[in-house]
Structures are given as structure tokens and as C-alpha cells.
Design an enzyme around this catalytic site. Structure first.
Site, mmCIF file in Angstrom:
data_model
loop_
_atom_site.group_PDB
_atom_site.id
_atom_site.type_symbol
_atom_site.label_atom_id
_atom_site.label_comp_id
_atom_site.label_asym_id
_atom_site.label_seq_id
_atom_site.Cartn_x
_atom_site.Cartn_y
_atom_site.Cartn_z
ATOM 1 N N CYS A 54 0.833 -1.203 0.000
ATOM 2 C CA CYS A 54 0.000 0.000 0.000
ATOM 3 C C CYS A 54 0.870 1.257 0.000
ATOM 4 O O CYS A 54 1.903 1.322 0.665
ATOM 5 C CB CYS A 54 -0.915 -0.013 1.219
ATOM 6 N N CYS A 58 0.463 4.848 7.011
ATOM 7 C CA CYS A 58 -0.172 4.622 8.320
ATOM 8 C C CYS A 58 0.827 3.913 9.236
ATOM 9 O O CYS A 58 1.284 2.796 8.924
ATOM 10 C CB CYS A 58 -1.436 3.792 8.152
ATOM 11 N N CYS A 61 0.526 0.191 10.323
ATOM 12 C CA CYS A 61 0.053 -0.832 9.378
ATOM 13 C C CYS A 61 1.149 -1.688 8.740
ATOM 14 O O CYS A 61 2.049 -1.171 8.066
ATOM 15 C CB CYS A 61 -0.780 -0.193 8.278
ATOM 16 N N CYS A 98 -16.082 -9.419 5.862
ATOM 17 C CA CYS A 98 -15.503 -8.122 5.534
ATOM 18 C C CYS A 98 -14.262 -8.322 4.674
ATOM 19 O O CYS A 98 -13.301 -8.970 5.086
ATOM 20 C CB CYS A 98 -15.153 -7.370 6.814
ATOM 21 N N CYS A 130 -19.300 -6.826 3.734
ATOM 22 C CA CYS A 130 -18.683 -5.557 4.100
ATOM 23 C C CYS A 130 -17.397 -5.433 3.289
ATOM 24 O O CYS A 130 -16.776 -6.448 2.933
ATOM 25 C CB CYS A 130 -18.379 -5.585 5.597
ATOM 26 N N CYS A 190 -19.438 1.581 9.167
ATOM 27 C CA CYS A 190 -18.623 0.970 10.220
ATOM 28 C C CYS A 190 -17.369 1.838 10.341
ATOM 29 O O CYS A 190 -16.578 1.931 9.409
ATOM 30 C CB CYS A 190 -18.260 -0.459 9.793
ATOM 31 N N ARG A 262 -17.613 -3.055 18.371
ATOM 32 C CA ARG A 262 -16.846 -4.277 18.086
ATOM 33 C C ARG A 262 -15.526 -4.315 18.837
ATOM 34 O O ARG A 262 -14.683 -3.424 18.686
ATOM 35 C CB ARG A 262 -16.610 -4.419 16.580
HETATM 36 N N1 SAM Z 1 -6.676 0.323 3.288
HETATM 37 C C1 SAM Z 1 -7.957 0.514 3.821
HETATM 38 C C2 SAM Z 1 -8.018 1.620 4.857
HETATM 39 O O1 SAM Z 1 -6.973 1.990 5.379
HETATM 40 O O2 SAM Z 1 -9.130 2.071 5.136
HETATM 41 C C3 SAM Z 1 -8.569 -0.748 4.410
HETATM 42 C C4 SAM Z 1 -7.702 -1.707 5.173
HETATM 43 S S1 SAM Z 1 -6.922 -1.067 6.657
HETATM 44 C C5 SAM Z 1 -5.811 -2.345 7.027
HETATM 45 C C6 SAM Z 1 -8.246 -1.176 7.841
HETATM 46 C C7 SAM Z 1 -7.998 -0.797 9.245
HETATM 47 O O3 SAM Z 1 -7.211 -1.786 9.917
HETATM 48 C C8 SAM Z 1 -7.232 0.465 9.545
HETATM 49 O O4 SAM Z 1 -8.000 1.618 9.421
HETATM 50 C C9 SAM Z 1 -6.843 0.258 11.000
HETATM 51 O O5 SAM Z 1 -7.867 0.736 11.853
HETATM 52 C C10 SAM Z 1 -6.769 -1.258 11.128
HETATM 53 N N2 SAM Z 1 -5.382 -1.718 11.402
HETATM 54 C C11 SAM Z 1 -4.378 -1.828 10.511
HETATM 55 N N3 SAM Z 1 -3.252 -2.251 11.093
HETATM 56 C C12 SAM Z 1 -3.542 -2.431 12.411
HETATM 57 C C13 SAM Z 1 -2.785 -2.852 13.542
HETATM 58 N N4 SAM Z 1 -1.506 -3.164 13.431
HETATM 59 N N5 SAM Z 1 -3.411 -2.929 14.734
HETATM 60 C C14 SAM Z 1 -4.719 -2.608 14.842
HETATM 61 N N6 SAM Z 1 -5.489 -2.203 13.807
HETATM 62 C C15 SAM Z 1 -4.908 -2.104 12.614
HETATM 63 C C1 DTB Z 2 -11.047 -2.907 11.855
HETATM 64 O O1 DTB Z 2 -11.460 -1.976 12.567
HETATM 65 N N1 DTB Z 2 -10.106 -3.755 12.219
HETATM 66 C C2 DTB Z 2 -9.844 -4.719 11.168
HETATM 67 C C3 DTB Z 2 -10.877 -4.319 10.075
HETATM 68 N N2 DTB Z 2 -11.506 -3.163 10.640
HETATM 69 C C4 DTB Z 2 -10.470 -4.114 8.692
HETATM 70 C C5 DTB Z 2 -8.444 -4.820 10.744
HETATM 71 C C6 DTB Z 2 -7.466 -5.100 11.866
HETATM 72 C C7 DTB Z 2 -6.147 -5.320 11.257
HETATM 73 C C8 DTB Z 2 -5.099 -5.745 12.229
HETATM 74 C C9 DTB Z 2 -3.765 -5.884 11.589
HETATM 75 C C10 DTB Z 2 -3.681 -6.929 10.543
HETATM 76 O O2 DTB Z 2 -4.171 -8.074 10.744
HETATM 77 O O3 DTB Z 2 -3.109 -6.664 9.481
HETATM 78 FE FE1 SF4 Z 3 -2.804 1.170 3.412
HETATM 79 FE FE2 SF4 Z 3 -2.657 -0.018 5.789
HETATM 80 FE FE3 SF4 Z 3 -3.078 2.593 5.645
HETATM 81 FE FE4 SF4 Z 3 -5.040 0.888 4.863
HETATM 82 S S1 SF4 Z 3 -4.239 1.125 6.929
HETATM 83 S S2 SF4 Z 3 -4.360 2.744 3.810
HETATM 84 S S3 SF4 Z 3 -3.757 -0.772 4.012
HETATM 85 S S4 SF4 Z 3 -1.224 1.499 4.942
#
Ligand code: SAM
Ligand code: DTB
Ligand code: SF4
Length: 333
Positions: A54, A58, A61, A98, A130, A190, A262
Site C-alpha cells: 500500500c 499509516c 500498518c 468483511c 462488508c 462501520c 466491536r
Molecule cells: N486500506 C484501507 C483503509 O486503510 O481504510 C482498508 C484496510 S486497513 C488495514 C483497515 C484498518 O485496519 C485500519 O484503518 C486500521 O484501523 C486497522 N489496522 C491496521 N493495522 C492495524 C494494527 N496493526 N493494529 C490494529 N489495527 C490495525
Molecule cells: C477494523 O477496525 N479492524 C480490522 C478491520 N476493521 C479491517 C483490521 C485489523 C487489522 C489488524 C492488523 C492486521 O491483521 O493486518
Molecule cells: Fe494502506 Fe494499511 Fe493505511 Fe489501509 S491502513 S491505507 S492498508 S497502509
């Protein structure tokens, strides 16, 4: 009956958040129990349909291309694999699937056409579908709605004030715009956040103010505990205290009484007793299945054993109506 309010102030939310813990849980549990279905827990299962690579930064992430996290980068998954995963999730008790993609935003290309086909296919399995695909335009939201999308996940993650510390490649307003587009297309919203990012309590309260001051409350609010992943800037963050999770869940339950709250990422680190506290404090949804998007999560069997022990039951799909006819959260459940 609890009044649903859209004008919570930071002071009021802070006062709730700082209530002595057992009083706070009691208050949240009391509100939760006004809902006749308080022992039902909605189960969502996650599937990463496009993993890693990506362009966003973030800080939490593992899927951001700029961090070396060892995540297995994958192009978009074939539809039959998604259907197989959906069937497995349904058999495990999930009523919602989802589909997550590591995109900054949706583009009007062949990958989006594929997602539309996946939405139609999962919908026909009688599951709530979702997606979480990053930012959307109004017309993209409408296309997803027309395909039968039930809900869209788009988290605010932290407060507006703290956003730049966590993400520099997009703005809070862009995030809020997508939520508007989702709402306009009559898709269930959500949206929640993460705790444990190094934010202050004031940031948590500010994020909850933003969510609870939206024209309509999100139908679901995920509260994630950071899963620290090696290679990300937040890899060394200390584990968030379960009491902070409980406070966050209870405060969310009190200020958004009709919303599904959740208990999201972070459950592998929590005991059954700790999770039970979260359910008592008003959590009524989980992500189930061995994996979240890229990190581990308790298995369906482990969760079913927990449900049996606590007397909880999985919520059936479409309790609040079919896609495009989702009852507004103000309507008493
Ligand atoms: N790329 C899209 C976005 O950012 O909206 C969708 C996927 S993104 C991985 C969805 C959500 O996962 C993020 O907004 C964040 O709240 C959660 N997330 C990602 N990495 C995480 C982590 N290491 N621990 C907890 N939540 C995480
Ligand atoms: C949300 O609030 N938590 C989920 C889902 N929406 C997309 C994602 C959590 C991701 C945790 C890190 C991972 O597994 O990559
Ligand atoms: Fe990309 Fe992860 Fe940020 Fe979603 S949360 S926009 S997958 S870097």
C-alpha cells in the site's frame, strides 16, 4: 429508553471516560441491557482480498509498502477463493464477511470490477457483505451499494489533532468525506479507531466526539487495540491495558447506545476474563477466524467455547434488514 444524542461535548465524554471503572461498566451494562438482544454478539470474519504494497504511510500498518514487515504481498484474490473463505466463515458462525484491500483509495479499474463481482457472490450466500477498500467517491459507493454491499468499514483511527502523527499521506477530512459518500449510498457505516498508538486520552475522547457528532452514528464502531508489528514505526509500542479497552468500549456504548461496538484487533492477547469484561461493558461484536487481515486472531472453535462459557450467541445475518434497507441506528433495537 435511552435518548440518542449527536451533540456530546468533549467535557461530557471525558467525564464518562474517567468514571470509576466499576461504575462505568455498570452504567454501560445498564444501557446495553435496555437492548433486548444484549447477549447476542455479531460475528464478522475478515479476509484480505489484496494484501500489502500500500502507498500510504499509516504508522501502525504492516501493509504499507514503505515498511519492511515481511507481509506476503498479493495481487487481488480470485473470486472462488473468496467464496470458499466466505463459506468457511459462515460455517464457523459468522454472519458478516468483511473484505479488506490494502489500497489508499478505490480506482475505477478491473480490480474494482472484480470486487463488485465478489460482493454479489458473497451476498448470494446470505451473508452481510462488508468491504474496507480505502477512500471512495460518491459514484463508487453507489456502485458497491447497487451490487448489494451491506456495510463499509472506514476507520478514523485517532483524533483529528493526532492524525498527522500517524498518517501523513491523507487528511482527516478525506476520511470524513468517504464516510459521507457511504452514508449517502445508504450503506451501513462501520467506523472506529485504534488505541495504543501513543495517543493521549484527550485524543481518544476527541475521536469519540467526532464519531458521536456525525449526522447519524455509525451502525458499527470497531475498537482495535494496536497489534504492534515489527518493521512498522509503532512496533515498540507497549501493549494497551485491558482497562483502557474496557473504558473505551464502555464510553462508546454510553454515547452511542444503539451502535454495535466491536471488540476488534488485539483479542489474541486477551484472556476470556478480559474479553468478558469488554462484553459486560457493552461490546457486542467481534472479528472471528484465525486471521484478521495479516495478523493472528483466535480460531472459531476457541471463540465458540468462549460463547458457550459466557452464554453468548452469534447474531443472525440481516437482523436489521437487507442491503439498502438498513434500519437507522436511532430506531430502538
Ligand atoms: N486500506 C484501507 C483503509 O486503510 O481504510 C482498508 C484496510 S486497513 C488495514 C483497515 C484498518 O485496519 C485500519 O484503518 C486500521 O484501523 C486497522 N489496522 C491496521 N493495522 C492495524 C494494527 N496493526 N493494529 C490494529 N489495527 C490495525
Ligand atoms: C477494523 O477496525 N479492524 C480490522 C478491520 N476493521 C479491517 C483490521 C485489523 C487489522 C489488524 C492488523 C492486521 O491483521 O493486518
Ligand atoms: Fe494502506 Fe494499511 Fe493505511 Fe489501509 S491502513 S491505507 S492498508 S497502509
Amino acid at each position: 429508553m435511552t435518548e440518542v444524542r449527536y451533540n456530546w461535548t468533549k467535557e461530557e465524554i471525558a467525564e464518562i471516560y474517567h468514571t470509576p471503572l466499576l461504575d462505568l461498566v455498570y452504567q454501560a451494562a445498564t444501557i446495553h441491557r435496555e437492548n433486548k438482544d444484549y447477549s447476542e454478539v455479531q460475528i464478522s470474519s475478515l479476509i484480505s482480498i489484496k494484501t500489502g504494497g500500500c502507498s500510504e504511510d499509516c504508522a501502525y500498518c504492516p501493509q504499507a509498502a514503505r515498511y519492511n514487515t515481511g507481509v506476503n504481498v498479493h495481487a487481488i484474490m480470485p473470486k472462488d477463493e473468496v467464496i470458499a473463505a466466505a463459506e468457511k466463515a459462515k460455517a464457523g458462525g459468522a454472519s458478516r464477511l468483511c473484505m479488506g484491500a490494502a489500497w489508499r483509495e478505490v480506482r475505477d479499474n478491473r480490480d474494482f470490477d472484480k470486487v463488485i463481482e465478489m460482493v454479489k457472490a458473497v451476498n448470494s450466500l446470505d451473508m452481510e457483505v462488508c468491504c474496507t477498500l480505502g477512500m471512495l467517491t460518491e459514484s463508487q459507493a453507489q456502485r458497491l451499494a447497487d451490487a448489494g454491499l451491506y456495510a463499509y468499514n472506514h476507520n478514523l483511527d485517532t483524533s483529528e489533532e493526532d492524525y498527522k502523527r500517524i498518517i501523513t499521506t491523507r487528511t482527516y477530512d478525506e476520511r470524513l468525506d468517504t464516510l459521507k459518500h457511504v452514508r449517502k449510498a445508504k450503506i451501513s457505516v462501520c467506523s472506529g479507531g485504534i488505541i495504543g498508538l501513543g495517543e493521549t486520552v484527550a485524543d481518544r475522547i476527541s475521536m469519540l466526539k467526532t464519531l458521536s457528532n456525525l449526522p447519524k452514528h455509525p451502525e458499527s464502531v470497531p475498537i482495535n487495540a494496536l497489534v504492534p508489528v515489527a518493521g512498522t514505526p509503532l512496533a515498540d509500542q507497549p501493549r494497551v491495558s485491558v482497562w483502557d479497552m474496557v473504558r473505551m468500549i464502555a464510553t462508546t456504548r454510553i454515547i452511542m447506545p444503539k451502535t454495535v461496538v466491536r471488540l476488534s484487533a488485539g483479542r489474541t492477547e486477551m484472556s476470556v476474563v478480559e474479553q468478558a469484561f469488554c462484553f459486560m461493558a457493552g461490546a457486542n461484536s467481534i472479528f472471528a477466524g484465525e486471521k484478521l487481515l495479516t495478523t493472528p486472531n483466535p480460531s472459531f472453535d476457541t471463540d465458540m467455547a468462549m460463547f458457550d462459557l459466557l452464554g453468548l450467541s452469534p447474531r443472525k445475518a440481516f437482523k436489521n434488514g437487507r442491503p439498502n434497507e438498513v434500519k437507522e441506528v436511532e430506531v430502538a433495537g
